[in-house]
Design an enzyme around this catalytic site. Structure first.
Site: not given
Ligand code: 4NP
Length: 160
Positions: A10, A13, A15-17, A129
């Site tokens: 994602c 790294n 939240c989703r992955s 997200d």
């Molecule tokens: P992820 O979520 O891609 O599912 O881990 C996010 C984590 C951090 C951010 C965006 C999405 N950020 O903008 O820092």
């Protein structure tokens, strides 16, 4: 055939992955599927950090402890080290193609795809997200990645 090695990717790294990694790891264990599993982000903002506390809480609700996971950034070597790279959303897929090694494309073993392409009826869809959302968004992420994990395990069992 060598056992499969799956990398879930994602943006951050955190939240989703990590949730996709956890859901797939458990589905594979339950199915007795021998494979390697990891996750990474296309961005580097959170490298070395544990998952978002809301992701840790969501996994815990399903009896899985992901608090020791640490974020890392996807790199060109991943395209050689893994057999399957699963992008959580369509932008991750675009960004992964930018990270893919261009020097010796023959060395690439990984098949890169969108995670929800593996779920019948959900081709082309992104796992939303949840970073800017609330606990209900993390619950939706879990539902999505658990559905994809089951579909992937079934496909890999058929292939193996
Ligand atoms: P992820 O979520 O891609 O599912 O881990 C996010 C984590 C951090 C951010 C965006 C999405 N950020 O903008 O820092």
């Amino acid at each position: 055939m060598a056992s499969p090695a799956l990398l879930f990717v994602c943006l951050g790294n955190i939240c989703r992955s990590p949730l996709a990694e956890a859901a797939f790891r458990r589905a594979a264990t339950v199915a007795g599927l021998d494979c390697r599993v990891d996750s990474a982000g296309t961005g580097d903002w959170h490298v070395g950090n544990p998952p978002d506390p809301r992701a840790i809480a969501e996994a815990a609700r399903h009896g899985i402890d992901i608090s020791r996971y640490r974020a890392r950034q996807a790199n060109a070597q991943d395209f050689v080290a893994f057999t399957h790279i699963l992008a959580l959303d369509t932008q991750n897929l675009v960004d992964l193609n930018r990270i893919a090694p261009t020097v010796s494309p023959g060395a690439i073993s990984a098949r890169v795809s969108l995670l929800l392409d593996h779920v019948p009826g959900r081709a082309g869809q992104s796992v939303a997200d949840p970073y800017w959302g609330g606990p209900e968004d993390f619950a939706q992420t879990w539902a999505d990645v658990e559905q994809a994990a089951a579909a992937l395990v079934n496909a890999l069992r058929r292939a193996g």
